[in-house]
Design a protein around this motif. Sequence first.
Motif, mmCIF file in Angstrom:
data_model
loop_
_atom_site.group_PDB
_atom_site.id
_atom_site.type_symbol
_atom_site.label_atom_id
_atom_site.label_comp_id
_atom_site.label_asym_id
_atom_site.label_seq_id
_atom_site.Cartn_x
_atom_site.Cartn_y
_atom_site.Cartn_z
ATOM 1 N N TYR A 1 -1.724 12.716 2.753
ATOM 2 C CA TYR A 1 -1.817 13.036 1.321
ATOM 3 C C TYR A 1 -3.162 13.624 0.890
ATOM 4 C CZ TYR A 1 2.429 10.199 0.870
ATOM 5 O OH TYR A 1 3.698 9.695 0.989
ATOM 6 N N LYS A 2 -4.066 13.895 1.822
ATOM 7 C CA LYS A 2 -5.393 14.327 1.386
ATOM 8 C C LYS A 2 -5.365 15.654 0.632
ATOM 9 C CE LYS A 2 -6.786 16.298 5.876
ATOM 10 N NZ LYS A 2 -7.749 16.143 6.984
ATOM 11 N N SER A 3 -4.323 16.441 0.847
ATOM 12 C CA SER A 3 -4.220 17.722 0.128
ATOM 13 C C SER A 3 -4.025 17.507 -1.370
ATOM 14 C CB SER A 3 -3.067 18.554 0.683
ATOM 15 O OG SER A 3 -1.833 17.866 0.526
ATOM 16 N N ILE B 1 0.832 -1.206 0.000
ATOM 17 C CA ILE B 1 0.000 0.000 0.000
ATOM 18 C C ILE B 1 0.868 1.258 0.000
ATOM 19 C CG2 ILE B 1 -1.844 1.234 1.171
ATOM 20 C CD1 ILE B 1 -2.650 -1.503 0.081
ATOM 21 N N ASP B 2 1.872 1.306 0.882
ATOM 22 C CA ASP B 2 2.720 2.501 0.949
ATOM 23 C C ASP B 2 3.403 2.755 -0.385
ATOM 24 O OD1 ASP B 2 2.931 3.383 4.003
ATOM 25 O OD2 ASP B 2 2.802 1.199 3.904
ATOM 26 N N ASN B 3 3.913 1.677 -0.977
ATOM 27 C CA ASN B 3 4.594 1.800 -2.267
ATOM 28 C C ASN B 3 3.636 2.288 -3.352
ATOM 29 O OD1 ASN B 3 6.509 1.633 -4.267
ATOM 30 N ND2 ASN B 3 6.423 -0.605 -4.446
ATOM 31 N N MET B 4 2.422 1.709 -3.347
ATOM 32 C CA MET B 4 1.429 2.062 -4.361
ATOM 33 C C MET B 4 1.003 3.522 -4.230
ATOM 34 S SD MET B 4 -2.332 2.106 -4.507
ATOM 35 C CE MET B 4 -3.526 1.908 -5.800
ATOM 36 N N VAL B 5 0.657 3.944 -2.997
ATOM 37 C CA VAL B 5 0.228 5.324 -2.787
ATOM 38 C C VAL B 5 1.389 6.290 -3.072
ATOM 39 C CG1 VAL B 5 -0.617 6.987 -1.091
ATOM 40 C CG2 VAL B 5 -1.586 4.677 -1.169
ATOM 41 N N GLY B 6 2.590 5.929 -2.623
ATOM 42 C CA GLY B 6 3.745 6.788 -2.867
ATOM 43 C C GLY B 6 4.011 6.965 -4.354
ATOM 44 N N THR B 7 3.879 5.856 -5.124
ATOM 45 C CA THR B 7 4.085 5.927 -6.579
ATOM 46 C C THR B 7 3.045 6.840 -7.221
ATOM 47 O OG1 THR B 7 4.977 3.678 -6.585
ATOM 48 C CG2 THR B 7 4.228 4.561 -8.696
ATOM 49 N N ALA B 8 1.810 6.716 -6.771
ATOM 50 C CA ALA B 8 0.732 7.540 -7.330
ATOM 51 C C ALA B 8 0.933 9.023 -6.980
ATOM 52 C CB ALA B 8 -0.621 7.060 -6.820
#
Length: 1009
Positions: free
Chosen positions: A476-478, A437-444
Motif C-alpha cells: 500500500y505504500k503507493s 491490523i489487516d482490517n484496520m489498514v484495509g478500511t483506511a
Amino acid sequence: MKITACSIVKNEEKNIVRSIQSYKNAVDEIIIVDTGSTDRTVELCEGLGAKVLHYKWDNDFASAKNTALEAATGDWVIFLDADEWFEPALERKAFLEALKQVEDNPLIDLLKVKFFNIEEHTNTIISSTVIGRIFRNSSELRFKGKIHEEIKKGTKMLGVGILENLQIYHTGYSKDRVADKCERNLTLLKKAYEKGEIDPHLYFYLCRENLLCGNHEEADKFCELFLAQENVDEMIAHANVLVSIYEYNIKLKLKLNNKYTIKEVKVAIDEALDKYPQIPLHYYLEGCYYVKFDSLKALESFKKAQVLQENYKLDYINNFDAHQYDNYYQIASIYEGVQRYNEALEYSVLALQNKPLDSRGFALLIQLLKRENAVNALIILKKIYNMQDENHVKFLAHQLMTTKSKELFLQFAIRYNQNFNGQDETTYIAMLLAGQIDNMVGTAVQAYLNGGRKDDQYFIALGILYGKRKDLFDKYKSYLDKNYVMIVNRYLSGDELLQPTDEELRAWMHLYDHLFWCLEEREIEDFEAILPYKTVDITKAMLEKSLATHDYNYILDRAEKIRGLIQEPNIRIQLDRIIAISYFYTGDYEKSIDAFGLLINSQKVDIDIKVINCLQALSRLTLGERYRDKVEKLYTIYRNAVYQSILIAGMLTANKVEELPDLEDQVDIVELSVDAFDDYLKNEESKLPEFYLMALSGLMEAYLNQRSDKKVIDLLVTFIRNDFNREVMMFKLAEAFNRIGKSELAYYCHKKVFELNKAYAQIAFRESENINKDYIYEEVDTTTQKLCPLCGRETKLESIYSSLWNPEFSRNYPVIKKWRYCEGCIHRFQENIPVGSPKEELTDSYELSPKKILLGQKMMEKVKTYKKQGSLFILGSNTQELQLLAEEYGYVVEGINAVEDVKEVLPSKKYDIIILSNGIEKSKTPKELLEKIGEMLNKGGILSIKTPNFKSAYAKIEKDKCLENSKPSLYNYFSRQSLESMIRSIGLEALDYEASIDSQGYMIITAIK
C-alpha cells in the motif's frame, strides 16, 4: 379561593408552553400580555386556555406587567416569566392548602419560593435563591421599575412569607441567551441612567449587566458607585440579589489586573467574608486567590465553601452552583498533590458527576484510577457516566484513547461503534489495539480510495507501523504521502533519518501522537530512535507525552533518558525539575529533597504550585534532621518566591508599584563603608530562583522610572548577592549610589564592574552598534587633584560617572570620572586627571561643518555689541568655523584649536577681543590659563567665554543624564558664580551673562578689561 397566573411575552414559542403547563391545573385564570410576538406564541397561549392581551411595547416592563394585573380577577396572582416554570408542576389541592395557611394573615402580601437558574443544555444549576412570584391581588400591589421591575406596596413595607415546598426553574441566564438578554437590559438601564432616573438599585444592575456583557471597565465603575452608597447592607437585607455585588467586586478586580493588584483582590475578598461569611462563593473565590501559591490554605477555603453550600438555607441569592464543579476539582487536585489519593478520588468523582464531559477533570480521574484495578475503575466510571447516552460514551472513548488504559478504551470504543454507529479515529485505534491490523489498514485504504483524505493515509501508515507489517507497506505504500513513506521505511528497516526535512519532522510528530499511546515502551523508543538528533520541539513532544501518562516511575525513567540525549540547558533544567517531582511521587523522598536542592542552585527552574505542594508535603514528613532542615528551608524560599512573583506581576500590570514586597533581610546598605559593603555582597546563603529575580528586575525598572533610588539599591544588591546579571546590576548600582550622593560606594561599584569583566562593554552594547563595543578595560596613568584648582581649598568627592556611553569616549582618558566639589567657589573639577594628555592644533584635515557656524553666531553677535572691530584671538575646540565667521564680521583673526592645556603655547602679543569657546573647561589649571588670557587682552578689551554650567536649568533637569558629566576631556565644570569670581580675580568686570540657546547647558559670559 381563585388563582390567576400571569406572564408578559414576546416570541416565546419555545418556552411558554412549558411555563403554562407547570401551573395550568392549579389556577383558575391565565392572563398573557403579548408585547409584539411574530411567532406562534399567541396561538399557543390561547390553545392552552389563556386570555391574551396585546400591549404596544414601550420599553417599560413594569407597565406591561401591571396591564396583566389590571385584568386579573383572582384572589392570588402567580407571575412568571415565559422562561420560568414550576418543577414539579403545581398541584391545585396542595397549592390551595398552602395558600389557606397565609390567607387570613394580613401581614403577608408576597410569598417567596425556591428559585433556580438553570443552564438549559446541561440541565445544571447556575445559582439559587428565594424569590417572590406569588402575591395577593390588591390594587396596592403594583410593579415598579422599567427594567428589573419589583412588586411594591406603595411606600409601605411588603409583608413576606415563604413556601418552602415550591420550586421554580429559570433558563434565562443560559449561555446562549445571556448575551442578547444583557444587551437588551443594558439599553434600558443606560437610558434610565442618562435621564437621571437613578434609584439605589440601578448601579447594581448596571454593574451586573455590564459584567455579563464583558464590559468590565463599565461594570467596575458602577460596582464602585453602588458600594459607595451609605446604606448598601440595608438594601441587601431587603433585596437578596444585591449581595452579589461583593462577588462582582472580587471578580472585576481579578479580571481588571491592569487596574488592581493582587493585594487589592485580597482586600475585596476579606471585605466580602467579613460582611457575608455565610455565602459559599466568597470562600470559593478566596480559594482561587490562594491556589497559586498556598494549596493548603486554598484547600481550607474550598472545603469551607463546600460545607456552607451543603447546608445553605439563607434567603440571599447563591451563585455557587455555577462554580460547584471547579470547587470539587480544586479540592481533588490539591489532595492528589499531597498524596491523599482516596480523598482526591472522592472529589474527582463528585466533580465529574457535576460536569461529566470536562476533559480536565477526566484527566485527573484517570490519573487516580491508575491506582485501582480495571474492575473498580469501570465501576467508578459507570457511577459518573450514562452508558445509554451517546455523548457520554463518545467522550469516554476519545479520552481513554490517550491514556494507555487499553482495556477500558476498547470497552467504550466498541460500545460507541456498535451501539451508536460511532465511526471516527477511535474506530481505527480500537481495531489497532485489538490486533485487527489487516482490517484496520484495509478500511483506511478503502476510505482513501473513496474520498482521498489525508487522514486516511495517516491511519494506513499508523497501522503498518504498529504492526511492523512490511508486507502491508509494500502493498500500500503507493497510497502514502512521501513523508509517511520515508518514516515507515526507516522504522521497518531499523535505519536512522539523519537529515529530516521539516515536512518529515511534522509527519513523525503526527504519527507519534497516536503511537505513543499504542506501542509498548521498547517499541516507542525504537520509533524515537529513527531520529538520532532530536530538535527542541521533538524533545518537548516526547516529554509532554511522558508527563501525560501520570505514571511517575515511567516519567522518572523517561526524563533521565531524555536528559542524556540533549544539551539544551533550559530543557535539562526543566527535566531536573520533573525528576525531583517524580522522586517525590514514587516515594523516594530523600532523593527528591536532594534534587530540589540542586534545582534551587540552578536558579533557572520554573516553580509552580506542583513544586510547592511537593515541598510542603515533604516538610511534613518524619525525616532525618539533615533532610528536615533542608526541605523546610527550600519550602520557605520557593513558597515566598512564588507569592512575591505573583504580587510583583500584579503590581507591574496595574502600574501600582508603591507596595514593596518583603525582600531578604538587609542592613541599611547606604550607610555601609566600602569594606563593609564588600563583605555584605559575599552571600553564602541559598540563592533565590531566577524566575523570582526576573520578577524583581521588572519591579526595579518601575522603581527606576519613579527615581525611587533607595528601593532600587535594595533590589540591585539582592541581584548581585544572587549572581544575577552581576556586572550589569553592579553598573546600575553604581549609578544609583551616585544619584543619592554615595560617591565612595559608586566608585567601588564602577571599579568592580571591570574587575568582574574587563570586556563589560560587550555586554553593555550587546544589542547596539556602539563603536566602543570592543573596549577592554585598562588603567590610565593619572594624577590626583583634591584641592580646588580655583581657590586651593579642601574639597569633597561629589559624584562618579562612566564615560563609556559618552559619544566622545576615548581610551586615553579614565573610563571612570571622579568629580569633586568646592563649596567655597561653587565649582566642580575632576580628581583623576590623565598624565600627559595630548594637545591638538588646527589641521587642514579637519572637516568643516556649516552647522557649527550657527553655534558660533551668538557669541559673535554678543562680541560685536561691545567691539565692532579690532584684533581677535580665538581659543577652543574645533574653532575654524568661528574664525571664518569672525573674518566675515570684519575682524582680524588668529586662533588655536585646543583640546587640552595650551597656556605654554599662547602668543605673547595683545588683542582687542579674546574668545574662549569650549576651552577653559579642558584646562588642568584654569586659573593660570585665565590669568595668561588676561595679560593678552588690551585695556578696554572684551573677553567672551563659552563653557558648560553645572548649575544651568538644563543640567538640573537632565541631572545624571547630562553628557557633560561623563565627557572625557572635561576637567572643570563651572557655575556662573565660580567663573565670574575667577574673571574678577584677574581684573576683569563681567558685562553680560547669557544661557546658550544653541548649546544646551552652556553659558556665555562677556567681560571687559
